[in-house]
Write an enzyme that holds these catalytic residues in place. Structure first.
Site, mmCIF file in Angstrom:
data_model
loop_
_atom_site.group_PDB
_atom_site.id
_atom_site.type_symbol
_atom_site.label_atom_id
_atom_site.label_comp_id
_atom_site.label_asym_id
_atom_site.label_seq_id
_atom_site.Cartn_x
_atom_site.Cartn_y
_atom_site.Cartn_z
ATOM 1 N N ALA A 125 56.550 39.024 3.318
ATOM 2 C CA ALA A 125 55.257 39.798 3.014
ATOM 3 C C ALA A 125 54.885 39.541 1.507
ATOM 4 O O ALA A 125 55.250 39.851 0.799
ATOM 5 C CB ALA A 125 55.824 41.086 2.964
ATOM 6 N N THR A 127 51.006 38.881 1.632
ATOM 7 C CA THR A 127 49.653 39.221 1.510
ATOM 8 C C THR A 127 49.511 41.087 1.599
ATOM 9 O O THR A 127 50.308 41.598 1.993
ATOM 10 C CB THR A 127 49.041 39.054 2.998
ATOM 11 O OG1 THR A 127 49.127 37.280 3.065
ATOM 12 C CG2 THR A 127 47.397 39.261 2.979
ATOM 13 N N ALA A 131 44.974 41.028 -1.934
ATOM 14 C CA ALA A 131 45.524 39.758 -2.407
ATOM 15 C C ALA A 131 45.873 38.716 -1.191
ATOM 16 O O ALA A 131 46.996 39.353 -0.759
ATOM 17 C CB ALA A 131 46.752 40.027 -3.422
ATOM 18 N N GLU A 243 56.026 25.528 5.361
ATOM 19 C CA GLU A 243 55.533 26.404 6.328
ATOM 20 C C GLU A 243 54.012 25.564 6.712
ATOM 21 O O GLU A 243 53.692 25.718 7.856
ATOM 22 C CB GLU A 243 54.976 27.782 5.347
ATOM 23 C CG GLU A 243 53.860 28.485 6.064
ATOM 24 C CD GLU A 243 53.813 29.941 5.435
ATOM 25 O OE1 GLU A 243 54.535 30.126 4.447
ATOM 26 O OE2 GLU A 243 52.802 30.831 5.915
ATOM 27 N N THR A 366 44.501 29.155 3.713
ATOM 28 C CA THR A 366 43.432 28.725 4.520
ATOM 29 C C THR A 366 42.985 27.161 4.059
ATOM 30 O O THR A 366 43.427 26.608 3.291
ATOM 31 C CB THR A 366 42.005 29.486 3.926
ATOM 32 O OG1 THR A 366 41.821 29.341 2.717
ATOM 33 C CG2 THR A 366 42.406 30.937 4.071
HETATM 34 C C1 LIG Z 1 47.654 36.836 12.409
HETATM 35 C C2 LIG Z 1 48.074 36.988 11.017
HETATM 36 C C3 LIG Z 1 49.444 36.581 10.588
HETATM 37 C C4 LIG Z 1 49.833 36.537 9.469
HETATM 38 N N1 LIG Z 1 51.086 36.538 8.838
HETATM 39 C C5 LIG Z 1 51.272 36.875 7.593
HETATM 40 C C6 LIG Z 1 53.103 36.729 7.007
HETATM 41 O O1 LIG Z 1 53.737 36.729 7.874
HETATM 42 N N2 LIG Z 1 52.892 37.100 5.981
HETATM 43 C C7 LIG Z 1 52.133 37.205 4.807
HETATM 44 O O2 LIG Z 1 52.360 37.370 3.678
HETATM 45 N N3 LIG Z 1 50.645 36.804 5.243
HETATM 46 C C8 LIG Z 1 50.141 36.764 6.467
HETATM 47 N N4 LIG Z 1 49.110 36.604 7.104
HETATM 48 C C9 LIG Z 1 47.992 36.594 5.803
HETATM 49 C C10 LIG Z 1 47.259 35.500 5.625
HETATM 50 O O3 LIG Z 1 48.178 34.462 5.098
HETATM 51 C C11 LIG Z 1 45.975 35.606 4.812
HETATM 52 O O4 LIG Z 1 45.194 36.216 5.881
HETATM 53 C C12 LIG Z 1 45.322 34.300 4.194
HETATM 54 O O5 LIG Z 1 46.289 33.922 3.210
HETATM 55 C C13 LIG Z 1 43.959 34.594 3.881
HETATM 56 O O6 LIG Z 1 44.263 35.362 2.883
HETATM 57 P P1 LIG Z 1 42.950 36.757 3.340
HETATM 58 O O7 LIG Z 1 42.934 37.196 4.581
HETATM 59 O O8 LIG Z 1 43.217 37.637 1.865
HETATM 60 O O9 LIG Z 1 41.414 36.086 2.697
HETATM 61 P P2 LIG Z 1 40.796 35.716 1.296
HETATM 62 O O10 LIG Z 1 41.692 35.343 0.349
HETATM 63 O O11 LIG Z 1 40.121 37.033 0.936
HETATM 64 O O12 LIG Z 1 39.626 34.741 1.758
HETATM 65 C C14 LIG Z 1 38.468 35.155 2.400
HETATM 66 C C15 LIG Z 1 37.874 33.713 2.350
HETATM 67 O O13 LIG Z 1 37.600 33.280 1.140
HETATM 68 C C16 LIG Z 1 37.993 31.891 1.071
HETATM 69 N N5 LIG Z 1 38.531 31.490 -0.356
HETATM 70 C C17 LIG Z 1 39.266 32.367 -1.145
HETATM 71 N N6 LIG Z 1 39.634 32.029 -2.317
HETATM 72 C C18 LIG Z 1 38.901 30.671 -2.316
HETATM 73 C C19 LIG Z 1 38.728 29.603 -3.114
HETATM 74 N N7 LIG Z 1 39.553 29.798 -4.338
HETATM 75 N N8 LIG Z 1 37.992 28.497 -2.988
HETATM 76 C C20 LIG Z 1 37.513 28.515 -2.034
HETATM 77 N N9 LIG Z 1 37.217 29.506 -0.821
HETATM 78 C C21 LIG Z 1 38.244 30.457 -1.022
HETATM 79 C C22 LIG Z 1 39.151 31.783 2.240
HETATM 80 O O14 LIG Z 1 39.394 30.505 2.479
HETATM 81 C C23 LIG Z 1 38.626 32.494 3.299
HETATM 82 O O15 LIG Z 1 37.714 31.778 3.794
HETATM 83 C C24 LIG Z 1 48.847 36.575 8.170
HETATM 84 C C25 LIG Z 1 47.224 36.757 8.808
HETATM 85 C C26 LIG Z 1 47.254 36.914 9.948
HETATM 86 C C27 LIG Z 1 45.657 37.251 10.412
#
Ligand SMILES: Cc1cc2nc3c(=O)[nH]c(=O)nc-3n(C[C@H](O)[C@H](O)[C@H](O)COP(=O)(O)OP(=O)(O)OC[C@H]3O[C@@H](n4cnc5c(N)ncnc54)[C@H](O)[C@@H]3O)c2cc1C
Length: 380
Positions: A125, A127, A131, A243, A366
């Site tokens: 965990a 996210t 954040a 990962e 991402t």
């Molecule tokens: C089905 C699923 C399973 C998951 N499993 C896990 C898990 O087991 N454990 C866990 O901890 N998390 C998990 N996650 C979370 C996942 O890793 C995050 O959703 C992901 O890292 C993106 O973070 P965010 O959703 O907060 O998007 P944000 O960080 O808010 O990003 C939104 C957009 O902005 C862009 N962006 C952000 N920063 C920048 C930058 N510096 N430059 C350019 N673009 C940028 C991103 O690329 C994206 O397009 C999961 C998510 C899903 C949907």
């Protein structure tokens, strides 16, 4: 092109995985997708079959084999079978290295046997609602209370969030430390104040339970600190390469499989009195996708071997992740188009691959974050 990275042992293991999928997973999979979760029995069956803890030393009940090619075989076969719910890759390749690499001897004895048998399902965990990409924004805190940590905060989108018995939580242990003030603490099922939200409703990967987790004054024993105090960032950076490789391996396997399915489909489907495959546009579509897959496969196989030998760096793992998953996304879209209206029907494999695969460019970092890692390293 003939792949050259696997030995007879890897191929025998592939046979074992296929038999497991045919016997223990596929007959039940539709039901799991409807239920939004897989039964614990499936994890126990995977444990009995030796599919859990491949890299965990034998003395704790694991396979004792750190060759990443076995993990690649597992990811490829699960992807080809269209199975996303039973998240063995998450458990083995993402969470496993934290436990084998950072746990003390006492922690290993406590956690690893259940990890390998399937009795202890795991999650990580990181996210939080505020954040995701930017882990410096983590607000969950673990306060030092002498004989325990007092954990407060919440996490979201956590895979295995409902099933997990053991959750590695990224928490702030030094409020002023920024990225250097984060630690990993392990929260176990039943801890008072640890609550789970609902199983989140996603557009794909329906049988994979994904949930919010809440920590309200959870007393985490001091002996559940994993790794170095304030060392989480470094631990995450070390383990995120694997990962990303796991996700990339699934990405190219999905793209290849979609091209195979679609090639068959366009040979069978007729329009204007002849098979679609007789139209030049369709042939060009298949030719382009097959070429992109073949070129990507060569790079990915090299990354798999490098990672197995311990020489793959974070930059190349990031290249593999964004490239293979963006290819998967493009191929899924084009293959769906080539299936016409049938491609939009959920009982067609291509439709499911389109929705199941869409997350691949987002989780595990991402595409944009992968490019940041690569760009920063090249332009430093
Ligand atoms: C089905 C699923 C399973 C998951 N499993 C896990 C898990 O087991 N454990 C866990 O901890 N998390 C998990 N996650 C979370 C996942 O890793 C995050 O959703 C992901 O890292 C993106 O973070 P965010 O959703 O907060 O998007 P944000 O960080 O808010 O990003 C939104 C957009 O902005 C862009 N962006 C952000 N920063 C920048 C930058 N510096 N430059 C350019 N673009 C940028 C991103 O690329 C994206 O397009 C999961 C998510 C899903 C949907």
């Amino acid at each position: 092109m003939q792949r050259q990275i696997f030995t007879d042992e890897h191929e025998a293991f592939r046979g074992t995985v296929r038999t497991f999928l045919a016997k223990e997973v596929l007959p039940h999979y539709e039901q799991w997708e409807e239920d939004g979760i897989v039964p614990r029995e499936a994890w126990l069956a995977a444990g009995r079959q030796g599919l859990l803890g491949l890299a965990v030393p034998e003395e704790y009940g694991g396979g004792g084999n750190t060759d990443f090619r076995y993990s690649a075989v597992l990811a490829e076969e699960f992807t080809r079978a269209g199975v996303s719910g039973l998240a063995l890759g998450l458990h083995n390749d993402i969470i496993g290295p934290y436990l084998t690499g950072l746990a003390t001897e006492e922690q290993k004895r406590r956690w690893l046997p259940g990890f390998c048998s399937g009795e202890t399902i795991t999650a990580i965990a990181m996210t939080e609602p505020g954040a995701g990409s930017d882990l410096q924004g983590v607000r969950t805190s673990a306060e030092d209370k002498g004989d325990h940590w007092l954990l407060n905060g919440s996490k979201t989108f956590i895979s295995n969030g409902i099933l997990a018995d053991l959750v590695i939580v990224v928490a702030k242990t030094s409020p002023e430390g920024g990225a250097k003030g984060l630690s990993l603490v392990v929260v176990e099922r039943g801890a008072e104040g640890f609550e789970r939200g609902r199983n989140l409703d996603k557009i794909g990967q329906k049988s994979q339970d994904t949930a919010e987790l809440f920590f309200n004054d959870v007393r985490v024993p001091k002996e559940n600190l994993l790794g170095e105090l304030d060392g989480a960032f470094l631990h995450l950076m070390t383990n995120l390469a694997q990962e990303r490789m796991g996700i990339a391996v699934a990405g190219i396997a999905a793209a290849e499989h979609l091209v195979e399915i679609t090639t068959r489909y366009v040979k069978e489907r007729e329009a204007f009195g002849r098979p679609l495959s007789k139209l030049q546009h369709i042939r060009f579509e298949i030719a382009e996708m097959a070429t992109e897959c073949a070129v990507t496969r060569a790079f990915l196989d090299r990354c798999i071997v490098d990672h197995s030998e311990g020489t793959l760096d974070a930059v190349h793992a990031s290249m593999a992740k964004w490239w293979a998953t963006e290819l998967q996304k493009r191929v899924a879209d084009r293959c769906l188009q080539l299936h016409g209206g049938y491609g939009y029907m959920t009982d067609y494999r291509v439709a499911k691959a389109f929705t199941d695969g869409r997350i691949q460019t987002i989780y595990g970092g991402t595409t944009e974050i992968m490019k940041e890692i690569i760009g920063r390293s090249l332009l430093a």
